[in-house]
Motif scaffolding. Structure first.
Motif, PDB file in Angstrom:
ATOM      1  N   ARG A 133       5.426  -2.817  10.664  1.00  0.00           N
ATOM      2  CA  ARG A 133       4.391  -3.009  11.686  1.00  0.00           C
ATOM      3  C   ARG A 133       4.412  -4.442  12.217  1.00  0.00           C
ATOM      4  NH1 ARG A 133       4.715   2.054  11.130  1.00  0.00           N
ATOM      5  NH2 ARG A 133       3.414   3.083   9.595  1.00  0.00           N
TER       6      ARG A 133
ATOM      7  N   ARG B 258      -2.847   7.305   0.512  1.00  0.00           N
ATOM      8  CA  ARG B 258      -1.620   7.654  -0.197  1.00  0.00           C
ATOM      9  C   ARG B 258      -1.680   9.005  -0.875  1.00  0.00           C
ATOM     10  NH1 ARG B 258       0.699   2.757  -3.572  1.00  0.00           N
ATOM     11  NH2 ARG B 258       2.323   4.282  -3.945  1.00  0.00           N
TER      12      ARG B 258
ATOM     13  N   VAL C 281       0.808  -1.213   0.000  1.00  0.00           N
ATOM     14  CA  VAL C 281       0.000   0.000   0.000  1.00  0.00           C
ATOM     15  C   VAL C 281       0.837   1.257   0.000  1.00  0.00           C
ATOM     16  CG1 VAL C 281      -1.956  -1.065   1.107  1.00  0.00           C
ATOM     17  CG2 VAL C 281      -0.214  -0.009   2.512  1.00  0.00           C
ATOM     18  N   ASN C 282       2.088   1.175   0.440  1.00  0.00           N
ATOM     19  CA  ASN C 282       2.874   2.381   0.605  1.00  0.00           C
ATOM     20  C   ASN C 282       4.127   2.292  -0.250  1.00  0.00           C
ATOM     21  OD1 ASN C 282       4.806   4.257   1.667  1.00  0.00           O
ATOM     22  ND2 ASN C 282       3.289   4.617   3.252  1.00  0.00           N
TER      23      ASN C 282
ATOM     24  N   GLN D  10      10.615  14.168   3.546  1.00  0.00           N
ATOM     25  CA  GLN D  10      10.295  12.821   3.999  1.00  0.00           C
ATOM     26  C   GLN D  10      11.572  12.042   4.313  1.00  0.00           C
ATOM     27  OE1 GLN D  10       8.154  10.423   1.133  1.00  0.00           O
ATOM     28  NE2 GLN D  10       6.813   9.683   2.739  1.00  0.00           N
ATOM     29  N   GLN D  11      12.626  12.332   3.542  1.00  0.00           N
ATOM     30  CA  GLN D  11      13.866  11.597   3.739  1.00  0.00           C
ATOM     31  C   GLN D  11      14.760  12.233   4.782  1.00  0.00           C
ATOM     32  OE1 GLN D  11      15.950  10.753   0.122  1.00  0.00           O
ATOM     33  NE2 GLN D  11      14.126   9.982  -0.865  1.00  0.00           N
ATOM     34  N   SER D  12      14.468  13.491   5.133  1.00  0.00           N
ATOM     35  CA  SER D  12      15.331  14.155   6.093  1.00  0.00           C
ATOM     36  C   SER D  12      15.325  13.344   7.369  1.00  0.00           C
ATOM     37  CB  SER D  12      14.837  15.566   6.357  1.00  0.00           C
ATOM     38  OG  SER D  12      13.644  15.492   7.102  1.00  0.00           O
ATOM     39  N   HIS D  13      16.449  13.408   8.053  1.00  0.00           N
ATOM     40  CA  HIS D  13      16.643  12.487   9.155  1.00  0.00           C
ATOM     41  C   HIS D  13      16.213  13.175  10.446  1.00  0.00           C
ATOM     42  CE1 HIS D  13      19.041  10.524  12.190  1.00  0.00           C
ATOM     43  NE2 HIS D  13      19.719  11.629  12.328  1.00  0.00           N
ATOM     44  N   SER D  14      15.179  12.631  11.077  1.00  0.00           N
ATOM     45  CA  SER D  14      14.768  13.161  12.374  1.00  0.00           C
ATOM     46  C   SER D  14      14.420  11.979  13.261  1.00  0.00           C
ATOM     47  CB  SER D  14      13.569  14.079  12.234  1.00  0.00           C
ATOM     48  OG  SER D  14      12.386  13.331  12.292  1.00  0.00           O
ATOM     49  N   ASN D  15      14.401  12.229  14.549  1.00  0.00           N
ATOM     50  CA  ASN D  15      14.150  11.119  15.463  1.00  0.00           C
ATOM     51  C   ASN D  15      12.690  11.000  15.854  1.00  0.00           C
ATOM     52  OD1 ASN D  15      16.707  10.149  15.534  1.00  0.00           O
ATOM     53  ND2 ASN D  15      17.344  11.449  17.230  1.00  0.00           N
TER      54      ASN D  15
ATOM     55  N   ASN E 117      16.637   5.227   9.871  1.00  0.00           N
ATOM     56  CA  ASN E 117      15.847   6.079  10.764  1.00  0.00           C
ATOM     57  C   ASN E 117      14.949   7.037   9.995  1.00  0.00           C
ATOM     58  OD1 ASN E 117      14.994   7.075  13.204  1.00  0.00           O
ATOM     59  ND2 ASN E 117      16.736   8.428  13.504  1.00  0.00           N
ATOM     60  N   GLN E 118      15.078   7.073   8.661  1.00  0.00           N
ATOM     61  CA  GLN E 118      14.210   7.951   7.870  1.00  0.00           C
ATOM     62  C   GLN E 118      12.771   7.458   7.919  1.00  0.00           C
ATOM     63  OE1 GLN E 118      15.913   7.811   4.006  1.00  0.00           O
ATOM     64  NE2 GLN E 118      17.600   9.181   4.511  1.00  0.00           N
ATOM     65  N   ASN E 119      11.912   8.350   7.453  1.00  0.00           N
ATOM     66  CA  ASN E 119      10.488   8.026   7.418  1.00  0.00           C
ATOM     67  C   ASN E 119      10.191   6.767   6.607  1.00  0.00           C
ATOM     68  OD1 ASN E 119       8.085   8.796   8.393  1.00  0.00           O
ATOM     69  ND2 ASN E 119       8.167  10.844   7.491  1.00  0.00           N
TER      70      ASN E 119
ATOM     71  N   TYR F 275      -0.353   5.885  12.067  1.00  0.00           N
ATOM     72  CA  TYR F 275       0.401   4.888  11.303  1.00  0.00           C
ATOM     73  C   TYR F 275      -0.454   4.354  10.156  1.00  0.00           C
ATOM     74  CZ  TYR F 275       4.057   4.295  14.905  1.00  0.00           C
ATOM     75  OH  TYR F 275       5.098   4.463  15.765  1.00  0.00           O
TER      76      TYR F 275
ATOM     77  N   GLU G 260      -1.095   6.965   7.426  1.00  0.00           N
ATOM     78  CA  GLU G 260       0.079   7.216   6.588  1.00  0.00           C
ATOM     79  C   GLU G 260       0.369   6.038   5.672  1.00  0.00           C
ATOM     80  OE1 GLU G 260       3.265   8.513   9.101  1.00  0.00           O
ATOM     81  OE2 GLU G 260       2.397  10.503   9.279  1.00  0.00           O
ATOM     82  N   ASP G 261       0.054   4.829   6.134  1.00  0.00           N
ATOM     83  CA  ASP G 261       0.275   3.664   5.274  1.00  0.00           C
ATOM     84  C   ASP G 261      -0.762   3.583   4.163  1.00  0.00           C
ATOM     85  OD1 ASP G 261       2.446   2.856   6.641  1.00  0.00           O
ATOM     86  OD2 ASP G 261       1.433   1.331   7.834  1.00  0.00           O
ATOM     87  N   TYR G 262      -2.022   3.805   4.499  1.00  0.00           N
ATOM     88  CA  TYR G 262      -3.082   3.441   3.570  1.00  0.00           C
ATOM     89  C   TYR G 262      -3.672   4.605   2.796  1.00  0.00           C
ATOM     90  CZ  TYR G 262      -2.832  -1.230   5.402  1.00  0.00           C
ATOM     91  OH  TYR G 262      -2.371  -2.464   5.734  1.00  0.00           O
TER      92      TYR G 262
ATOM     93  N   GLU H  23      10.050   9.576  14.434  1.00  0.00           N
ATOM     94  CA  GLU H  23       9.467   8.230  14.341  1.00  0.00           C
ATOM     95  C   GLU H  23      10.053   7.315  15.404  1.00  0.00           C
ATOM     96  OE1 GLU H  23       6.972   6.948  12.559  1.00  0.00           O
ATOM     97  OE2 GLU H  23       6.572   8.993  11.910  1.00  0.00           O
ATOM     98  N   LEU H  24      11.344   7.474  15.692  1.00  0.00           N
ATOM     99  CA  LEU H  24      11.980   6.690  16.747  1.00  0.00           C
ATOM    100  C   LEU H  24      11.319   6.970  18.090  1.00  0.00           C
ATOM    101  CD1 LEU H  24      14.303   5.075  18.114  1.00  0.00           C
ATOM    102  CD2 LEU H  24      15.635   7.169  18.070  1.00  0.00           C
TER     103      LEU H  24
ATOM    104  N   TRP I 143       7.950   5.478  18.357  1.00  0.00           N
ATOM    105  CA  TRP I 143       8.047   4.019  18.499  1.00  0.00           C
ATOM    106  C   TRP I 143       8.299   3.661  19.965  1.00  0.00           C
ATOM    107  CZ3 TRP I 143      12.209   0.511  19.546  1.00  0.00           C
ATOM    108  CH2 TRP I 143      11.948  -0.815  19.199  1.00  0.00           C
TER     109      TRP I 143
ATOM    110  N   ASN J 174      21.265   5.989   9.868  1.00  0.00           N
ATOM    111  CA  ASN J 174      20.504   7.197   9.561  1.00  0.00           C
ATOM    112  C   ASN J 174      19.503   6.946   8.438  1.00  0.00           C
ATOM    113  OD1 ASN J 174      21.783   8.605  11.538  1.00  0.00           O
ATOM    114  ND2 ASN J 174      23.191   9.689  10.175  1.00  0.00           N
TER     115      ASN J 174
ATOM    116  N   TRP K 222      10.891   2.241  10.704  1.00  0.00           N
ATOM    117  CA  TRP K 222       9.707   2.556  11.521  1.00  0.00           C
ATOM    118  C   TRP K 222       8.413   2.272  10.774  1.00  0.00           C
ATOM    119  CZ3 TRP K 222      11.977   2.281  15.733  1.00  0.00           C
ATOM    120  CH2 TRP K 222      13.218   2.863  15.929  1.00  0.00           C
ATOM    121  N   ARG K 223       8.495   2.027   9.476  1.00  0.00           N
ATOM    122  CA  ARG K 223       7.299   1.636   8.723  1.00  0.00           C
ATOM    123  C   ARG K 223       6.917   0.187   8.994  1.00  0.00           C
ATOM    124  NH1 ARG K 223       4.041   5.277   6.304  1.00  0.00           N
ATOM    125  NH2 ARG K 223       5.276   7.040   5.664  1.00  0.00           N
TER     126      ARG K 223
END
Lengths: 253, 125
Positions: free
Chosen positions: A222, B95, A180-181, B12-17, A213-215, B88, B91-93, B19-20, B23, A210, A219-220
């Motif tokens: 599940r 689009r 889906v993604n 979207q690709q920029s690196h940030s924590n 750790n991206q989007n 979550y 963002e997954d479904y 999502e970590l 989690w 790194n 973390w995607r």
């Protein structure tokens, strides 16, 4: 292959011949708007592989059937297909594991989530794009020792599973998030990243973590466990992804 | 999305924590919620009989700030845990970007309203 008889007196040690219905999801981009099922009747032995059956269809029944295969011994990873609802390598799947008796049906479909080019052949480019994104090559800028770079058996053990990957795409194309993604790197790329992150000789760990750790990275995941079930090399993929998640977490802490 | 061609891809690709951190939050809040809610079930259904659970009994119990805080913690953690889980899935479904924007917008508004009403209700007693 066609004249074999099913005799009741066949000893158990000799695999009996059986007639199978092979249902293939076919699609010809020049003629079809939608994929459609075509059924072929093939006579085969329970000890044959699914690849033998598909080869038989292509060689003797319908040469227009298109699919990938190369080594036919479960190493090159070209013939990943959705066989009886599960991603498997056609060359590693014995008929006796997918059918019970003569007259049964096996269904063969292209792997999901990638664009179907023709029949069972899919466009693998997105898959290899995300493979390239994790820098799948050994990086070590420090001067080379006179002999090889030494790694202890314990440290080699940490990457033993992930280095088994043959990039067949069974895992990535069984992942519901990948379906889906379009932006998720997918389990195969994370397994490949794991192979280098947990390689004691590699020095680009930080950069790879790194990327993870991206989007679009770990973390995607599940933890659906589809990848682990699909892997023909028995790699505990979900567990490896969790190891990468933990590595990212401790690196940032 | 491998090579960023647009600003949105790059971001979207920029690196940030972020999502970590979410989690880790999901794991910790999930664990805390299990015990908070087991305690809540015990106090509401086992410790007191149904006949005793009147409006006045609940009001007198909630006059204690400790129980207020306990209930508010359940409210806050459950809403954040649930909202992040739903994020979550969205963002997954979902689009398409415009769809995702308004689905998320409406969803966060509802969560914020529920949180506001719950907090007001809890502390107004």
């Amino acid at each position: 292959m066609t004249q074999a008889q099913i005799t009741p007196s066949t000893p158990a040690t000799v695999a009996a011949m059986m007639t199978l219905k092979v249902k293939v999801l076919r699609f010809d981009p020049e003629k079809d708007k939608k994929a459609h099922w075509v059924t072929y009747e093939v006579e085969a032995s329970a000890a044959d592989r699914v690849l033998d059956v598909i080869n038989h269809v292509k060689w003797y029944m319908d040469p227009s059937l298109t699919f990938r295969r190369s080594c036919a011994h479960g190493i090159c990873g070209s013939d990943a297909m959705l066989i009886n609802g599960r991603n498997r390598l056609a060359c590693k799947t014995l008929l006796r594991d997918v059918v019970k008796k003569s007259g049964d049906t096996i269904t063969v479909e292209p792997i999901r989530g990638l664009k179907v080019e023709k029949d069972l052949l899919v466009d693998m480019e997105p898959f290899f794009d995300s493979y390239k994104a994790i820098m799948p090559y050994f990086i070590n800028e420090s001067p080379e020792p006179a002999a090889e770079r030494i790694q202890s058996p314990e440290l080699a053990e940490r990457m033993a599973h992930s280095s088994n990957c043959i990039l067949c795409a069974c895992c990535t194309t069984s992942c519901p998030i990948f379906w889906v993604n379009g932006s998720y790197l997918g389990p195969a790329s994370i397994v490949q990243a794991h192979r280098f992150i947990f390689d004691s000789r590699d020095e680009a760990t930080q950069q790879r973590l790194n990327i993870m750790n991206q989007n679009t990275g770990v973390w995607r995941c599940r933890t659906a466990y589809n990848c682990t079930e699909a892997c023909p090399r028995d790699i505990p993929i979900t567990q490896l992804i969790e190891e990468v998640k933990r590595a990212v977490m401790y690196q940032q802490a | 999305m491998i090579r960023a061609r647009t600003f949105i891809d790059a971001r979207q690709q920029s690196h940030s924590n972020a999502e970590l951190n979410w989690w880790i939050f999901m794991r910790i809040s999930g664990l805390i919620l299990v015990f908070l809610i087991l305690g809540h079930i015990y106090m509401t259904f086992i410790q007191v009989s149904e006949a005793d659970a009147t409006f006045d009994a609940v009001v007198s119990k909630l006059s204690n700030p400790a129980w207020k805080f306990y209930d508010w913690l359940i409210l806050a953690l459950a809403l954040m845990h649930g909202a992040n889980g739903a994020r979550y899935s969205i963002e997954d479904y979902v689009r398409s970007r415009p769809n995702r924007a308004w689905v998320k917008g409406i969803f966060y508004t509802v969560i914020a309203l529920v949180f506001a009403f719950g907090t007001v209700g809890l502390f107004a007693i």
